[in-house]
Write a protein that holds these residues in place. Structure first.
Motif, PDB file in Angstrom:
ATOM      1  N   ILE A  71       0.835  -1.188   0.000  1.00 33.04           N
ATOM      2  CA  ILE A  71       0.000   0.000   0.000  1.00 33.04           C
ATOM      3  C   ILE A  71       0.874   1.243   0.000  1.00 33.04           C
ATOM      4  CG2 ILE A  71      -1.710   1.309   1.327  1.00 33.04           C
ATOM      5  CD1 ILE A  71      -2.578  -1.363   2.574  1.00 33.04           C
ATOM      6  N   LYS A  72       0.560   2.186  -0.872  1.00 33.12           N
ATOM      7  CA  LYS A  72       1.284   3.458  -0.864  1.00 33.12           C
ATOM      8  C   LYS A  72       0.864   4.263   0.351  1.00 33.12           C
ATOM      9  CE  LYS A  72       2.348   7.594  -3.552  1.00 33.12           C
ATOM     10  NZ  LYS A  72       2.126   8.351  -4.811  1.00 33.12           N
ATOM     11  N   VAL A  73       1.856   4.695   1.143  1.00 36.99           N
ATOM     12  CA  VAL A  73       1.573   5.516   2.309  1.00 36.99           C
ATOM     13  C   VAL A  73       1.558   6.987   1.950  1.00 36.99           C
ATOM     14  CG1 VAL A  73       4.000   5.555   3.025  1.00 36.99           C
ATOM     15  CG2 VAL A  73       2.217   6.026   4.700  1.00 36.99           C
ATOM     16  N   GLY A  74       2.387   7.386   0.964  1.00 37.30           N
ATOM     17  CA  GLY A  74       2.464   8.782   0.563  1.00 37.30           C
ATOM     18  C   GLY A  74       3.824   9.105  -0.007  1.00 37.30           C
ATOM     19  N   GLY A  75       4.211  10.369   0.111  1.00 31.52           N
ATOM     20  CA  GLY A  75       5.478  10.820  -0.441  1.00 31.52           C
ATOM     21  C   GLY A  75       5.682  12.283  -0.094  1.00 31.52           C
ATOM     22  N   THR A  76       6.543  12.946  -0.866  1.00 26.72           N
ATOM     23  CA  THR A  76       6.741  14.382  -0.718  1.00 26.72           C
ATOM     24  C   THR A  76       6.427  15.063  -2.040  1.00 26.72           C
ATOM     25  OG1 THR A  76       9.098  14.272  -1.302  1.00 26.72           O
ATOM     26  CG2 THR A  76       8.533  14.119   1.034  1.00 26.72           C
ATOM     27  N   LEU A  77       6.099  16.343  -1.955  1.00 25.85           N
ATOM     28  CA  LEU A  77       5.795  17.130  -3.148  1.00 25.85           C
ATOM     29  C   LEU A  77       7.091  17.700  -3.707  1.00 25.85           C
ATOM     30  CD1 LEU A  77       2.616  18.953  -1.811  1.00 25.85           C
ATOM     31  CD2 LEU A  77       2.712  16.957  -3.318  1.00 25.85           C
ATOM     32  N   ASP A 120      12.359  11.110   5.972  1.00 30.69           N
ATOM     33  CA  ASP A 120      11.267  10.401   5.296  1.00 30.69           C
ATOM     34  C   ASP A 120      10.860   9.157   6.088  1.00 30.69           C
ATOM     35  OD1 ASP A 120      11.403  12.259   3.266  1.00 30.69           O
ATOM     36  OD2 ASP A 120      12.397  10.923   1.836  1.00 30.69           O
ATOM     37  N   ALA A 121      11.855   8.411   6.526  1.00 24.45           N
ATOM     38  CA  ALA A 121      11.578   7.172   7.260  1.00 24.45           C
ATOM     39  C   ALA A 121      10.850   7.454   8.567  1.00 24.45           C
ATOM     40  CB  ALA A 121      12.877   6.423   7.516  1.00 24.45           C
ATOM     41  N   GLU A 122      11.260   8.502   9.250  1.00 28.55           N
ATOM     42  CA  GLU A 122      10.593   8.870  10.499  1.00 28.55           C
ATOM     43  C   GLU A 122       9.138   9.242  10.242  1.00 28.55           C
ATOM     44  OE1 GLU A 122      11.756   8.575  13.436  1.00 28.55           O
ATOM     45  OE2 GLU A 122      13.951   8.540  13.283  1.00 28.55           O
ATOM     46  N   TRP A 123       8.886   9.941   9.140  1.00 31.74           N
ATOM     47  CA  TRP A 123       7.515  10.313   8.789  1.00 31.74           C
ATOM     48  C   TRP A 123       6.686   9.070   8.480  1.00 31.74           C
ATOM     49  CZ3 TRP A 123       4.439   9.652   4.463  1.00 31.74           C
ATOM     50  CH2 TRP A 123       3.255  10.402   4.413  1.00 31.74           C
ATOM     51  N   VAL A 124       7.259   8.141   7.712  1.00 35.12           N
ATOM     52  CA  VAL A 124       6.550   6.901   7.379  1.00 35.12           C
ATOM     53  C   VAL A 124       6.188   6.146   8.653  1.00 35.12           C
ATOM     54  CG1 VAL A 124       6.793   4.632   6.304  1.00 35.12           C
ATOM     55  CG2 VAL A 124       7.550   6.676   5.076  1.00 35.12           C
ATOM     56  N   GLU A 126       5.555   7.234  11.596  1.00 39.02           N
ATOM     57  CA  GLU A 126       4.439   7.870  12.281  1.00 39.02           C
ATOM     58  C   GLU A 126       3.100   7.512  11.629  1.00 39.02           C
ATOM     59  OE1 GLU A 126       4.379   9.519  15.165  1.00 39.02           O
ATOM     60  OE2 GLU A 126       6.509   8.999  15.311  1.00 39.02           O
ATOM     61  N   GLN A 127       3.107   7.294  10.315  1.00 41.46           N
ATOM     62  CA  GLN A 127       1.861   6.967   9.611  1.00 41.46           C
ATOM     63  C   GLN A 127       1.445   5.512   9.801  1.00 41.46           C
ATOM     64  OE1 GLN A 127       0.733   9.897   8.500  1.00 41.46           O
ATOM     65  NE2 GLN A 127       2.800  10.627   9.041  1.00 41.46           N
ATOM     66  N   ILE A 128       2.412   4.611   9.982  1.00 44.79           N
ATOM     67  CA  ILE A 128       2.092   3.180   9.961  1.00 44.79           C
ATOM     68  C   ILE A 128       2.150   2.500  11.313  1.00 44.79           C
ATOM     69  CG2 ILE A 128       2.985   3.054   7.590  1.00 44.79           C
ATOM     70  CD1 ILE A 128       5.431   1.568   8.674  1.00 44.79           C
ATOM     71  N   LYS A 129       2.634   3.180  12.327  1.00 42.61           N
ATOM     72  CA  LYS A 129       2.935   2.517  13.610  1.00 42.61           C
ATOM     73  C   LYS A 129       1.713   1.914  14.288  1.00 42.61           C
ATOM     74  CE  LYS A 129       2.664   6.815  16.291  1.00 42.61           C
ATOM     75  NZ  LYS A 129       3.410   7.750  17.163  1.00 42.61           N
ATOM     76  N   ASP A 130       0.527   2.416  13.986  1.00 44.34           N
ATOM     77  CA  ASP A 130      -0.679   1.916  14.656  1.00 44.34           C
ATOM     78  C   ASP A 130      -1.400   0.827  13.865  1.00 44.34           C
ATOM     79  OD1 ASP A 130      -0.317   3.680  16.799  1.00 44.34           O
ATOM     80  OD2 ASP A 130      -1.361   5.297  15.740  1.00 44.34           O
ATOM     81  N   TYR A 131      -0.784   0.367  12.777  1.00 37.98           N
ATOM     82  CA  TYR A 131      -1.417  -0.643  11.932  1.00 37.98           C
ATOM     83  C   TYR A 131      -0.573  -1.921  11.889  1.00 37.98           C
ATOM     84  CZ  TYR A 131      -4.169   3.328  10.287  1.00 37.98           C
ATOM     85  OH  TYR A 131      -4.990   4.430  10.217  1.00 37.98           O
ATOM     86  N   LYS A 132      -1.181  -2.979  11.418  1.00 33.87           N
ATOM     87  CA  LYS A 132      -0.479  -4.247  11.265  1.00 33.87           C
ATOM     88  C   LYS A 132       0.239  -4.267   9.918  1.00 33.87           C
ATOM     89  CE  LYS A 132      -1.177  -9.243  11.716  1.00 33.87           C
ATOM     90  NZ  LYS A 132      -2.169 -10.328  11.925  1.00 33.87           N
ATOM     91  N   VAL A 133       1.568  -4.271   9.966  1.00 35.16           N
ATOM     92  CA  VAL A 133       2.397  -4.286   8.752  1.00 35.16           C
ATOM     93  C   VAL A 133       3.327  -5.484   8.862  1.00 35.16           C
ATOM     94  CG1 VAL A 133       4.088  -3.036   7.360  1.00 35.16           C
ATOM     95  CG2 VAL A 133       2.248  -1.778   8.530  1.00 35.16           C
ATOM     96  N   GLU A 134       3.000  -6.536   8.144  1.00 33.37           N
ATOM     97  CA  GLU A 134       3.754  -7.783   8.242  1.00 33.37           C
ATOM     98  C   GLU A 134       4.856  -7.902   7.196  1.00 33.37           C
ATOM     99  OE1 GLU A 134       1.081 -11.302   8.839  1.00 33.37           O
ATOM    100  OE2 GLU A 134      -0.479  -9.797   8.475  1.00 33.37           O
ATOM    101  N   LEU A 135       4.709  -7.179   6.093  1.00 30.56           N
ATOM    102  CA  LEU A 135       5.641  -7.278   4.978  1.00 30.56           C
ATOM    103  C   LEU A 135       6.565  -6.055   4.950  1.00 30.56           C
ATOM    104  CD1 LEU A 135       3.157  -8.592   2.262  1.00 30.56           C
ATOM    105  CD2 LEU A 135       4.609  -9.898   3.823  1.00 30.56           C
ATOM    106  N   PRO A 136       7.534  -6.011   4.061  1.00 27.23           N
ATOM    107  CA  PRO A 136       8.510  -4.919   4.088  1.00 27.23           C
ATOM    108  C   PRO A 136       7.926  -3.526   3.867  1.00 27.23           C
ATOM    109  CG  PRO A 136       9.341  -6.767   2.809  1.00 27.23           C
ATOM    110  CD  PRO A 136       7.904  -7.075   3.113  1.00 27.23           C
ATOM    111  N   VAL A 137       8.686  -2.547   4.362  1.00 29.92           N
ATOM    112  CA  VAL A 137       8.462  -1.142   4.035  1.00 29.92           C
ATOM    113  C   VAL A 137       9.461  -0.794   2.928  1.00 29.92           C
ATOM    114  CG1 VAL A 137       8.459   1.224   4.867  1.00 29.92           C
ATOM    115  CG2 VAL A 137       7.707  -0.634   6.367  1.00 29.92           C
ATOM    116  N   VAL A 138       8.945  -0.231   1.842  1.00 28.75           N
ATOM    117  CA  VAL A 138       9.716  -0.137   0.597  1.00 28.75           C
ATOM    118  C   VAL A 138      10.119   1.304   0.281  1.00 28.75           C
ATOM    119  CG1 VAL A 138       9.681  -0.647  -1.871  1.00 28.75           C
ATOM    120  CG2 VAL A 138       8.455  -2.129  -0.267  1.00 28.75           C
ATOM    121  N   TYR A 139      11.368   1.454  -0.131  1.00 35.31           N
ATOM    122  CA  TYR A 139      11.898   2.731  -0.618  1.00 35.31           C
ATOM    123  C   TYR A 139      11.748   2.750  -2.133  1.00 35.31           C
ATOM    124  CZ  TYR A 139      15.223   6.651  -1.018  1.00 35.31           C
ATOM    125  OH  TYR A 139      15.833   7.862  -1.262  1.00 35.31           O
ATOM    126  N   ASP A 140      10.896   3.657  -2.606  1.00 36.00           N
ATOM    127  CA  ASP A 140      10.580   3.747  -4.041  1.00 36.00           C
ATOM    128  C   ASP A 140      11.058   5.102  -4.554  1.00 36.00           C
ATOM    129  OD1 ASP A 140       9.495   3.731  -6.569  1.00 36.00           O
ATOM    130  OD2 ASP A 140       7.412   3.707  -5.930  1.00 36.00           O
TER     131      ASP A 140
END
Length: 238
Positions: A71-77, A120-124, A126-140
């Motif tokens: 799932i895409k979490v977001g990015g920067t402008l 960027d990683a710190e921001w990510v 904060e967005q995902i810490k309250d959810y169940k994430v079993e698979l990798p977090v990806v740098y795109d």
């Protein structure tokens, strides 16, 4: 009313004997076909999604056989721009968590430095810490059309990715690098992190078992999603 002289030219009627244009055929890849051609005891078949997929029917997607999703979490402008959360991130992660499909995350980066990548990683996180994430977090990172604006060597480009992934790894998440096969082979330097490779082909004899995941197409069709969606293959490591 004023009368004016005019000349009327009469020509033969033009008959159009050309054949009607052929309706455009939209080529799509059925999720069920990918299962038929690539599903084994060493693979799992899944998707990656963002706001572009709109309102997903998560129960229908699960019923279709999806085994994982990124799932895409977001990015920067832009470079060091403001952060944005993908328009469907919250809905998507809650929906896939609800139906029990394992979730990974990807972040679209414009990081020009290790400092930015860590931010960027710190921001990510904060967005995902309250959810169940079993698979990798990806740098795109895919900003090749204006690469010179970043003033990055290939060494520093890879170092930025590793700084992002190291930061999330320390917080308990597995990290992964995404890229097309051409750039993975020719640009990115070797890293200890697993690779999610993008290479689109309809040849069922092709395999990328040396990678962790293979994005096989971007024109996928599946119940529960109205438009196109990327289809991926996970290679299960023993």
């Amino acid at each position: 009313m004023k009368d004016d002289d005019f000349t009327l030219y009469v020509k033969e009627r033009v008959v159009n004997n050309s054949k009607p244009s052929t309706p455009q055929v939209i080529n799509r890849t059925a999720f069920s076909d990918i299962i038929t051609n690539y599903k084994t005891d060493k693979t799992k078949i899944g998707l990656d999604v963002s706001g572009y997929q709109g309102e997903i029917d998560y129960d229908a997607v699960k019923a279709a056989g999806v085994e994982f999703v990124f799932i895409k979490v977001g990015g920067t402008l832009g470079i060091d721009g403001e952060y944005y959360v993908d328009s469907k991130f919250k809905r998507n992660i809650e929906g896939f968590n609800r139906v029990g499909i394992p979730v990974g995350i990807y972040f679209f980066s414009y990081a020009p430095s290790k400092k930015s990548a860590i931010k960027d990683a710190e921001w990510v996180y904060e967005q995902i810490k309250d959810y169940k994430v079993e698979l990798p977090v990806v740098y795109d990172w895919e900003n090749w059309s204006f690469y010179n604006e970043f003033n990055l060597s290939f060494y520093n480009l890879t170092a930025n990715a590793e700084a992002f992934l190291d930061t999330l790894n320390k917080k308990g998440y597995e990290g992964m690098l995404y890229g097309s096969k051409n750039y993975i082979d020719k640009i990115w330097l070797k890293t200890d992190y697993p690779i999610w490779v993008a290479h689109y082909t309809s040849d069922p004899t092709v395999s990328y078992e040396e990678y962790a995941y293979w994005q096989i197409c971007d024109n996928g069709q599946i119940d529960g999603i109205y438009g196109n969606v990327d289809i991926n293959i996970m290679y299960v490591k023993e």
